[in-house]
Design an enzyme around this catalytic site. Sequence first.
Site, mmCIF file in Angstrom:
data_model
loop_
_atom_site.group_PDB
_atom_site.id
_atom_site.type_symbol
_atom_site.label_atom_id
_atom_site.label_comp_id
_atom_site.label_asym_id
_atom_site.label_seq_id
_atom_site.Cartn_x
_atom_site.Cartn_y
_atom_site.Cartn_z
ATOM 1 N N ASP A 266 0.874 -1.162 0.000
ATOM 2 C CA ASP A 266 0.000 0.000 0.000
ATOM 3 C C ASP A 266 0.920 1.222 0.000
ATOM 4 O OD1 ASP A 266 -2.076 1.769 -0.014
ATOM 5 O OD2 ASP A 266 -3.136 0.913 1.698
HETATM 6 C C1 BGC Z 1 -4.930 3.488 -0.005
HETATM 7 C C2 BGC Z 1 -4.984 2.554 -1.183
HETATM 8 C C3 BGC Z 1 -4.766 3.319 -2.460
HETATM 9 C C4 BGC Z 1 -3.432 4.054 -2.368
HETATM 10 C C5 BGC Z 1 -3.094 4.863 -3.589
HETATM 11 C C6 BGC Z 1 -3.676 4.335 -0.018
HETATM 12 O O1 BGC Z 1 -3.762 5.316 0.954
HETATM 13 O O2 BGC Z 1 -5.015 2.756 1.188
HETATM 14 O O3 BGC Z 1 -6.216 1.893 -1.215
HETATM 15 O O4 BGC Z 1 -4.824 2.478 -3.556
HETATM 16 O O5 BGC Z 1 -3.472 4.928 -1.264
HETATM 17 O O6 BGC Z 1 -3.896 5.987 -3.698
#
Ligand code: BGC
Length: 753
Positions: A266
Amino acid sequence: MLKKIIFLGLLNFTHTALIAQTKTTPIYLDESKPVEDRIKDALSRMTVEEKVRMLHAQSKFSSAGVPRLGIPEFWTTDGPHGVRAEVQWDEWDQAGWTNDSIIAYPALTALSATWNKQMSWNYGKAIGEEARYRKKDVLLGPGVNIYRTPLNGRNFEYMGEDPYLTSIMVVPYIKGVQSNGVATSVKHYALNNQEMFRHTSNVKLDDRALYEIYLPPFKAAVTEGDSWTIMGAYDKYKDQYASQNQYLLNDILKGEWGYKGVVVSDWGAVNNTEQAIKNGLDMEFGSWTNGLSAGTSNAYDNYYLAKPYLDLIKSGKVGTKELDDKVTRILRLAYKTTMNKNKPFGSVASEEHIAVAKQIGEEGIVLLKNDNNILPIDANKVKSIAVIGENAIKMMTVGGGSSSLKAKYETLPLDGIKSRFGKQTEVKYARGYVGDPGGEYNGVKSGQNLEDKRSEKELFNEAIALAKSADVVIFVGGLNKADFQDSEGNDRKSYNLPYNQDKLIQELAKANKNLVVSLVSGNAVAMPWIKDVPSIVQTWYLGSEAGNSLASVLAGDANPSGKLPFTFPVKLEDNSAHQLGEYPGNKEELAAGKGKDQQNPINITYNEGILVGYRWHDTKKIKPLFSFGHGLSYTTFEFGKVKADKTTISQNDKITFTFTVKNVGKVAGAEVAQLYITDVKSSVLRPTKELKGFEKVYLKPGEEKEVKITVDKAALSYFDADKHAWVAEPGDFEALIGNASDNIKTKIKFTLK
Ligand code: BGC
């Protein structure tokens, strides 16, 4: 002259030799060669620096390819309800492109509520086509974290509380997206079941709950859906961050499930080079950011899997075994996406996409209550409709965190209702309250100005007066995508509706007995007014076609057929995580200020174990407000008596249950026949019943269809943590067939030998 001829001859010769040379395509570019051979060849040509460069981001959403070898970059995008607008290279701010608006599809809770695999495939195919047109290689979604508490700010991005329903619904989405040569990244693996403390918590649970409740959707996504990538989560499990976690990534995902795809972190979930190298992570994104708003300029070379890794290799402290494995996986992804010459070109906002968004909205809406058949509204009979509530006029595609979208358009509930009913019926609007007038997320502006300077009392009185004067009142309220509502990064602060809506609804019910409450939310909410409101519709976040889907259900053009993918408890304490739980974390640690930063993580123990959602309510006999699987229709269905093809089965057998469903009402509709299994007597605790099959049946008035559902040992098993294996205990079982988890129509006993 002779000299010139010889010279020309020579030139010609070199030219031909050159052509001959370029004609021998290297194996890694030769499509006739097996992919694994091409990968080996590419690897053999790459320097260590080039390999390491492939492991981490080069911008907010992209990673490098190998320019020298013509191996393209990867472009990722959020996900999961539409393709996110372009941000700047190294900032979260908007890039300001004018060609990046898209169709917003219904939130995944709505998709799950359709209980229709075909809808999931249609969704995946459509969003995949949009991602492809926007030149994206990896779509960051879908999300399948299990619904453990109604306060989780991100539940709207997930598929509910049941591992079986989620597993069945996630697979076609993945296949639909990937049919475009665009990878999915199923997220957030694993145990990110709340937003509060998502970066600073350590989740503790027993293996049985892990394997029975929280892992199945991820397993289905990779083993049946073949999701080419998977995204690690932020939280810790066994004191290791999920995105660099030996147990989750190496032991379970890549070990037990044999996963050959790419694990991406993530955004900002990595914080240790050694663990990132060894524990199964393949690509690192978003480091030195909180994942959403803070960033350090061009930190990419300093990522944990960048220079620090290279330095370790160069100093001989670590070898290149893991590096080659990671690059192998990334190249495998490349051959399916960036280097796949057979992928389609995609499209954005086609008629099909719009129809998909609208139909999923219609099929996902859940009619929770409909006393006196207030719905559907007959436009020819009803002279005036009062629409009340902020959510009738508020855009919901902007906000909520990383799933926020720049939609080409969004039909608001009020507009949908006006365009469906306005010709025959007078439609008037009063807001009733001001909730969240804001409309911007990371620079995407809704363009709406919802400021209202009137006092609370003025707004309230106006709404009540309007309600009194109308034939029917449609209240459109619920939650929204502002912080502490249905939004990433925080959880809700209360189970009740915000902005004093409970009081307003209560008074509206007094003002007009024909009241319909339409709740826009991705979560269950308390309904202290339930007895006084005859009709309640769970409307979710429905994207670009929101208003049209809602109006179509209100008018009866579409007969509601959605079923709840999670339980609505009466009160928060009725939910197992809140009653037994640790939510938002261990109480003593909370009091001691733990969880404030990563140095002081807070433990969250899932004391409720496998008793999540209806498994808890059923087993402990706690009556919910609305049960898992509940959803009404404008017609009535009758279930025939269930029969089984055997009375006794052995461990390797299958058993088929057959029953009829008949539409005995006056309009066409669809019913979701649900099969639950009960283990009559067991040596271990089993939930009273568990969903193990379902079928959505479309029936014209008077029509009857036979439904067959087959299960095997898997449907009878529990996870024995000591044996680390699934076990089906011999003895009696029951198959229960119904149209909701609390409305079983017919059942049959059978025995497992
Ligand atoms: C989120 C993800 C997301 C990523 C990119 C993170 O903060 O948890 O779900 O895909 O950011 O935006």
